[in-house]
Scaffold this motif. Structure first.
Motif, short mmCIF file in Angstrom:
data_model
loop_
_atom_site.label_atom_id
_atom_site.label_comp_id
_atom_site.label_asym_id
_atom_site.label_seq_id
_atom_site.Cartn_x
_atom_site.Cartn_y
_atom_site.Cartn_z
N ASP A 109 -49.54 -6.95 36.74
CA ASP A 109 -51.01 -7.24 36.17
C ASP A 109 -51.71 -8.28 36.03
OD1 ASP A 109 -52.99 -5.90 35.46
OD2 ASP A 109 -52.39 -5.07 33.47
N PRO A 110 -53.20 -8.12 36.93
CA PRO A 110 -54.03 -8.99 37.54
C PRO A 110 -54.97 -8.56 36.04
CG PRO A 110 -55.12 -7.26 38.01
CD PRO A 110 -53.82 -6.62 38.27
N ALA A 111 -55.46 -8.05 34.67
CA ALA A 111 -55.92 -8.25 34.03
C ALA A 111 -55.09 -7.53 32.90
CB ALA A 111 -57.32 -7.43 33.77
N PRO A 112 -53.84 -8.35 32.55
CA PRO A 112 -52.77 -8.43 31.17
C PRO A 112 -53.83 -7.48 29.46
CG PRO A 112 -52.41 -10.12 31.90
CD PRO A 112 -53.54 -9.79 32.96
N TYR A 113 -53.15 -6.59 29.27
CA TYR A 113 -53.82 -5.84 28.32
C TYR A 113 -54.99 -5.84 28.03
CZ TYR A 113 -49.32 -8.78 26.70
OH TYR A 113 -47.75 -9.05 27.15
N GLU A 114 -56.00 -5.75 29.40
CA GLU A 114 -57.21 -6.00 28.72
C GLU A 114 -58.11 -4.63 28.09
OE1 GLU A 114 -61.54 -6.81 31.24
OE2 GLU A 114 -59.67 -5.79 31.86
N LEU A 115 -57.82 -3.82 28.39
CA LEU A 115 -57.82 -2.28 27.70
C LEU A 115 -57.12 -1.49 26.50
CD1 LEU A 115 -58.50 0.27 30.88
CD2 LEU A 115 -60.54 -1.24 29.55
N GLU A 116 -56.24 -1.83 26.30
CA GLU A 116 -55.59 -1.97 25.32
C GLU A 116 -56.56 -3.05 23.60
OE1 GLU A 116 -51.56 -3.30 24.84
OE2 GLU A 116 -51.66 -3.05 26.72
N LEU A 117 -56.82 -3.96 24.15
CA LEU A 117 -57.08 -4.85 23.80
C LEU A 117 -58.22 -4.44 22.99
CD1 LEU A 117 -55.59 -8.57 24.64
CD2 LEU A 117 -55.06 -7.24 22.77
N GLN A 118 -59.11 -3.96 23.87
CA GLN A 118 -60.92 -3.17 23.98
C GLN A 118 -60.76 -1.94 23.08
OE1 GLN A 118 -62.70 -2.81 27.48
NE2 GLN A 118 -62.20 -5.01 28.38
N ALA A 119 -59.71 -1.82 23.07
CA ALA A 119 -59.47 -0.62 22.40
C ALA A 119 -59.52 -0.52 20.94
CB ALA A 119 -58.44 0.18 22.93
N VAL A 120 -58.29 -1.61 20.76
CA VAL A 120 -58.04 -2.12 19.24
C VAL A 120 -59.51 -2.91 19.03
CG1 VAL A 120 -56.66 -4.02 18.02
CG2 VAL A 120 -55.08 -2.45 20.04
N ASP A 121 -59.83 -3.59 19.37
CA ASP A 121 -61.20 -4.62 18.58
C ASP A 121 -62.24 -3.51 18.04
OD1 ASP A 121 -59.63 -6.73 18.98
OD2 ASP A 121 -60.70 -7.59 20.70
N SER A 122 -62.47 -2.99 19.00
CA SER A 122 -63.49 -1.63 19.34
C SER A 122 -63.34 -0.64 18.10
CB SER A 122 -63.39 -0.83 20.17
OG SER A 122 -62.99 0.13 20.76
N CYS A 123 -61.88 -0.48 17.37
CA CYS A 123 -61.64 0.41 16.11
C CYS A 123 -62.57 0.19 15.20
CB CYS A 123 -60.18 0.14 15.78
SG CYS A 123 -58.67 0.92 16.68
N GLU A 124 -62.55 1.39 14.64
CA GLU A 124 -63.76 1.55 12.72
C GLU A 124 -62.88 2.08 12.32
OE1 GLU A 124 -67.13 3.77 14.23
OE2 GLU A 124 -67.64 3.01 15.47
N PRO A 125 -63.22 1.71 10.46
CA PRO A 125 -62.24 2.20 9.93
C PRO A 125 -62.38 4.01 10.01
CG PRO A 125 -64.36 0.86 8.94
CD PRO A 125 -64.72 0.99 10.46
N ASP A 126 -61.30 3.94 9.46
CA ASP A 126 -60.29 5.27 9.54
C ASP A 126 -60.21 5.85 11.03
OD1 ASP A 126 -60.00 5.60 6.89
OD2 ASP A 126 -62.26 6.08 6.71
N ASP A 127 -60.14 5.35 11.87
CA ASP A 127 -59.53 5.55 12.92
C ASP A 127 -58.27 5.58 13.30
OD1 ASP A 127 -61.84 5.42 14.21
OD2 ASP A 127 -61.51 3.98 15.42
N VAL A 128 -57.39 5.94 13.92
CA VAL A 128 -56.14 6.24 14.30
C VAL A 128 -55.80 6.68 15.75
CG1 VAL A 128 -53.62 7.74 14.54
CG2 VAL A 128 -55.31 7.85 12.17
N LEU A 129 -55.11 5.41 16.25
CA LEU A 129 -55.05 5.19 18.05
C LEU A 129 -54.03 5.90 18.16
CD1 LEU A 129 -55.86 2.61 20.07
CD2 LEU A 129 -56.74 1.89 17.54
N ILE A 130 -54.65 6.76 19.48
CA ILE A 130 -54.04 7.62 20.40
C ILE A 130 -53.39 7.12 21.33
CG2 ILE A 130 -53.53 10.20 20.71
CD1 ILE A 130 -53.89 9.92 17.58
N CYS A 131 -52.11 6.76 21.57
CA CYS A 131 -51.25 6.29 22.98
C CYS A 131 -51.12 7.18 23.62
CB CYS A 131 -50.66 5.26 22.98
SG CYS A 131 -51.61 4.13 21.61
N ALA A 132 -51.76 8.12 25.14
CA ALA A 132 -50.96 9.10 25.71
C ALA A 132 -50.09 8.25 26.43
CB ALA A 132 -52.05 9.77 25.65
N ALA A 133 -48.77 8.31 26.64
CA ALA A 133 -47.94 7.52 27.10
C ALA A 133 -46.96 8.57 28.14
CB ALA A 133 -47.86 6.03 27.37
N GLY A 134 -47.05 9.59 28.24
CA GLY A 134 -45.79 10.29 28.98
C GLY A 134 -44.93 10.70 28.13
#
Length: 210
Positions: free
Chosen positions: A54-79
């Motif tokens: 991966d040329p940009a490892p973990y990039e979008l998952e880290l962005q998703a986590v860092d942009s979380c707001e109070p009371d968010d639930v991370l939904i990870c749709a990985a089939g």
């Protein structure tokens, strides 16, 4: 208040009554860390399997986590992929620091004991020890995702407990919650009547709740 009094089954029943009959995945997404009701707002991520560096490892998952707001639930749709454990202790720590209250993973996770010690609710399909690096990655954030035919959208209300997971579309949330509270009230009355000696058949005839 919602965490103490509502539960997934009664909310699912309320949605059924409004004609929304496919709001809970039937796939096994089990509570792997703590035994409590998880309630919050969906924050969706979509994952894919990869087999290259991966040329940009973990990039979008880290962005998703860092942009979380109070009371968010991370939904990870990985089939339901078992290729790697896409969620673990460090992501849980970072998400919790942002106010995220839990994660729902249609796939595998790892670091179960550490997430349990943190008291961070995680629901997942399975466990897998492998790192996600060069095996899986996030390809989209805050776009509608599908888990077992059920659509999750960022901002939708989601409840998860030992019975299952149910997502409430924002456009019907107010009515669905009102109906769910009413059913909790009616179930309490019915339960008390049965405890006091009323037969189940008579209680159902009188209160119309089962």
């Amino acid at each position: 208040m919602m965490r103490q009094s509502l539960y997934s089954a009664v909310v699912c029943d309320a949605l059924d009554g409004l004609g929304f009959t496919n709001q809970s995945p039937r796939t096994q997404l089990l509570s792997l860390t703590v035994d409590e009701v998880l309630v919050g707002r969906c924050r969706t991520t979509s994952w894919e399997e990869i087999d290259f560096e991966d040329p940009a490892p973990y990039e979008l998952e880290l962005q998703a986590v860092d942009s979380c707001e109070p009371d968010d639930v991370l939904i990870c749709a990985a089939g339901g992929s078992m290729r790697s454990g896409i969620w673990g202790e460090l992501l849980s720590t970072a998400a919790k620091n942002r106010g995220c209250v839990g994660a729902i993973v249609d796939g595998a996770v790892r670091d179960i004991s550490k997430m349990t010690a943190m008291g961070f609710p995680v629901f997942a399909t399975a466990r897998c020890i492998y790192d996600s690096l060069n095996r899986q990655r996030v390809i989209a954030v805050d776009e509608p995702v599908e888990i077992d035919g059920v659509i999750f959208r960022s901002g939708d209300l989601v409840l998860a407990d030992q019975d299952g997971i149910v997502v409430v579309p924002q456009e019907i949330e107010e009515q669905a919650m009102r109906n769910a509270w009413q059913k909790v009230h009616d179930e309490n009355i019915t339960r008390d009547a049965i405890i006091d000696g009323m037969l189940a058949t008579a209680a159902y005839r009188k209160y119309g709740v089962l």
